[in-house]
Design an enzyme around this catalytic site. Structure first.
Site, PDB file in Angstrom:
ATOM      1  N   LYS A   1       0.836  -1.209   0.000  1.00  0.00           N
ATOM      2  CA  LYS A   1       0.000   0.000   0.000  1.00  0.00           C
ATOM      3  C   LYS A   1       0.866   1.251   0.000  1.00  0.00           C
ATOM      4  O   LYS A   1       0.631   2.192  -0.759  1.00  0.00           O
ATOM      5  CB  LYS A   1      -0.927  -0.002   1.232  1.00  0.00           C
ATOM      6  CG  LYS A   1      -2.033  -1.052   1.160  1.00  0.00           C
ATOM      7  CD  LYS A   1      -2.784  -1.203   2.482  1.00  0.00           C
ATOM      8  CE  LYS A   1      -3.807  -2.344   2.385  1.00  0.00           C
ATOM      9  NZ  LYS A   1      -4.536  -2.586   3.640  1.00  0.00           N
TER      10      LYS A   1
ATOM     11  N   GLN B   1      -4.432  -0.978   9.907  1.00  0.00           N
ATOM     12  CA  GLN B   1      -4.425  -2.314   9.315  1.00  0.00           C
ATOM     13  C   GLN B   1      -5.023  -3.339  10.286  1.00  0.00           C
ATOM     14  O   GLN B   1      -4.677  -3.373  11.465  1.00  0.00           O
ATOM     15  CB  GLN B   1      -2.976  -2.702   8.942  1.00  0.00           C
ATOM     16  CG  GLN B   1      -2.838  -4.041   8.229  1.00  0.00           C
ATOM     17  CD  GLN B   1      -3.439  -4.062   6.829  1.00  0.00           C
ATOM     18  OE1 GLN B   1      -3.623  -3.013   6.185  1.00  0.00           O
ATOM     19  NE2 GLN B   1      -3.769  -5.235   6.332  1.00  0.00           N
TER      20      GLN B   1
ATOM     21  N   ASP C   1     -10.734   3.490   4.336  1.00  0.00           N
ATOM     22  CA  ASP C   1     -11.143   2.077   4.376  1.00  0.00           C
ATOM     23  C   ASP C   1     -12.666   1.938   4.311  1.00  0.00           C
ATOM     24  O   ASP C   1     -13.181   0.851   4.013  1.00  0.00           O
ATOM     25  CB  ASP C   1     -10.682   1.455   5.702  1.00  0.00           C
ATOM     26  CG  ASP C   1      -9.509   0.500   5.551  1.00  0.00           C
ATOM     27  OD1 ASP C   1      -9.358  -0.080   4.465  1.00  0.00           O
ATOM     28  OD2 ASP C   1      -8.781   0.341   6.534  1.00  0.00           O
TER      29      ASP C   1
HETATM   30  N1  GUN Z   1      -6.856  -6.341   6.515  1.00  0.00           N
HETATM   31  C1  GUN Z   1      -7.203  -7.075   5.428  1.00  0.00           C
HETATM   32  N2  GUN Z   1      -7.808  -6.297   4.497  1.00  0.00           N
HETATM   33  C2  GUN Z   1      -7.842  -5.043   5.017  1.00  0.00           C
HETATM   34  C3  GUN Z   1      -8.343  -3.813   4.530  1.00  0.00           C
HETATM   35  O1  GUN Z   1      -8.890  -3.692   3.431  1.00  0.00           O
HETATM   36  N3  GUN Z   1      -8.184  -2.736   5.364  1.00  0.00           N
HETATM   37  C4  GUN Z   1      -7.593  -2.851   6.585  1.00  0.00           C
HETATM   38  N4  GUN Z   1      -7.503  -1.749   7.330  1.00  0.00           N
HETATM   39  N5  GUN Z   1      -7.134  -3.983   7.056  1.00  0.00           N
HETATM   40  C5  GUN Z   1      -7.253  -5.082   6.281  1.00  0.00           C
END
Ligand code: GUN
Length: 309
Positions: free
Chosen positions: A77, A121, A144
Site C-alpha cells: 500500500k 491495518q 477504508d
Molecule cells: N486487513 C485485510 N484487508 C484489510 C483492509 O482492506 N483494510 C484494513 N484496514 N485492514 C485489512
C-alpha cells in the site's frame, strides 16, 4: 448475468460440462493489468491536484504488531501511494501497545492536515477492540470505509468511502463487461471488510449494481446449493480452495477474494482454480485478481479524500 457465449446446447448430451468433458476454459479477469491502468489514471490526477492546488494526497497506515501478512500488505500500500506521487507513510506500533495509546495516535492523525487518509491495518492484536479504534478515525479520512458513518451512508444509498476490496470487485466486473443488473449474485462471507459491503454495493442502483443478492455465511445450510444458483459468485469466506466445480453453474462468473499461503509457499484463493476455470465463463486468478484492485481503490479513496479537503 454471466458472459458465456451462447453454445447452443440442445441437450445435456451436448453440454461438455454435464458430460464431464470440460472443453471450456474461463476468460481471465486480469486485476493486475486493470489495477495498473487505474493507478496510471490516479497518478495523472495526483499531478493535477499538486499543480493546481498545491495539495499532495497523504495516506498514513497504522500497523500494530508483527503479523507477517499485514506487513506485506502494508508495504504494498505504501509503495503504491508513493509511486502515484502521493505521500505514503507507515506508523509501526508494538504488539503490546495500549488501546489508549493507539487511539491517541489516531487522534493526532485526525488533526494533521497533511494526512488525508488514515488506515489502521486489521487484524489488531486481541487485547484491542477494533471497533473502539475504527470509530475514532475522522469519517472524512476513513479511506477504508469502515467507520459506522460511512457504512451507514453506503447502506442508505449515498456512499462516501466504500471499502476497497468490494470497490475493486465492482471495477473488475464493470471493466470485464459483466452485467450485474438482474443477475443473481451470491456472496460467500459476511465480513465487515468484504462480504457485507459487497452486498450493499451490488444493491445500489446503477452500473455495477441492481443485482439480486444472496449472502451465505457460517450459519448457512448447504452453501454450495446457493452458489450453484449464482450468475456471479463472489468467494470471500477465507477457506483455501473450498469452492470447487460442483459449486458452479456452467457459464457463471467467479470472483475469488481469498488469499492463502499453501505449505509449499505458493498462493491460492478460496476457489479451486483449475477445476472451476473449466466450468466458469470468467474468473479472477490468485494472485493477480482482486488483490491489486484493492490497492488501486485505496489510492482512489485517498485521492478523493484529498480532493474534498
Ligand atoms: N486487513 C485485510 N484487508 C484489510 C483492509 O482492506 N483494510 C484494513 N484496514 N485492514 C485489512
Amino acid at each position: 448475468m454471466g458472459i458465456a457465449p451462447d453454445r447452443g446446447y440442445d441437450s445435456d448430451l451436448d453440454n461438455p460440462n454435464v458430460a464431464g468433458v470440460h472443453a471450456v476454459t474461463a476468460r481471465i479477469l486480469d486485476g493486475k493489468a486493470l489495477a495498473q491502468q487505474v493507478r496510471q489514471e490516479i497518478t495523472a490526477e495526483v499531478a493535477l491536484l499538486k499543480a493546481q492546488r498545491h495539495v499532495t494526497p497523504g495516506l498514513t497506515v497504522v500497523l500494530v504488531g508483527d503479523n507477517p501478512a499485514s506487513h506485506v500488505y502494508v508495504r504494498n500500500k505504501q509503495n503504491a501511494c508513493n509511486a502515484a506521487g502521493m505521500s505514503g507513510q507507515t506508523l509501526r506500533l508494538p504488539a503490546d501497545v495500549t488501546p489508549a495509546s493507539l487511539i491517541e495516535t489516531v487522534e493526532s492523525l485526525n488533526a494533521d492536515p497533511s494526512v488525508h487518509g488514515i488506515l489502521v491495518q486489521l487484524p489488531l492484536p486481541s487485547h484491542i477492540d477494533e471497533r473502539a479504534v475504527l470509530t475514532r478515525i475522522d469519517p472524512l479520512k476513513d479511506v477504508d470505509g469502515f467507520h459506522p458513518a460511512n457504512v451507514g451512508l453506503l447502506a442508505s444509498g449515498s456512499p462516501r468511502f466504500v471499502p476497497c476490496t468490494p470497490l475493486g470487485v465492482r471495477e473488475l466486473l464493470l471493466n470485464g463487461g459483466v452485467e450485474t443488473r438482474g443477475a443473481h449474485v451470491v456472496v460467500l462471507g459476511r465480513s465487515q471488510i468484504v462480504g457485507k459491503p459487497m452486498a450493499l454495493l451490488l444493491l445500489q442502483r446503477g452500473p455495477g449494481g441492481d443485482a439480486t443478492v444472496t449472502v451465505c455465511h457460517t450459519g448457512t445450510r448447504d452453501p454450495a446449493s446457493f452458489a450453484r444458483q449464482a450468475d456471479i459468485l463472489i468467494a470471500a469466506m477465507g477457506q483455501p480452495e473450498k469452492v470447487n466445480a460442483d459449486w458452479i453453474k456452467p457459464g457463471a462468473v467467479v470472483i475469488d477474494v481469498g488469499m492463502h499461503k499453501r505449505a509449499d509457499g505458493t498462493l491460492c484463493g478460496d476457489v479451486h482454480y483449475p477445476s472451476v476455470a473449466e466450468v466458469a465463463s470468467a474468473i479472477t486468478p490468485v494472485p493477480g485478481g482482486v488483490g491489486p484492485m484493492t490497492v488501486a481503490m485505496l489510492l482512489r479513496n485517498t485521492l478523493q479524500a484529498a480532493q474534498r479537503s
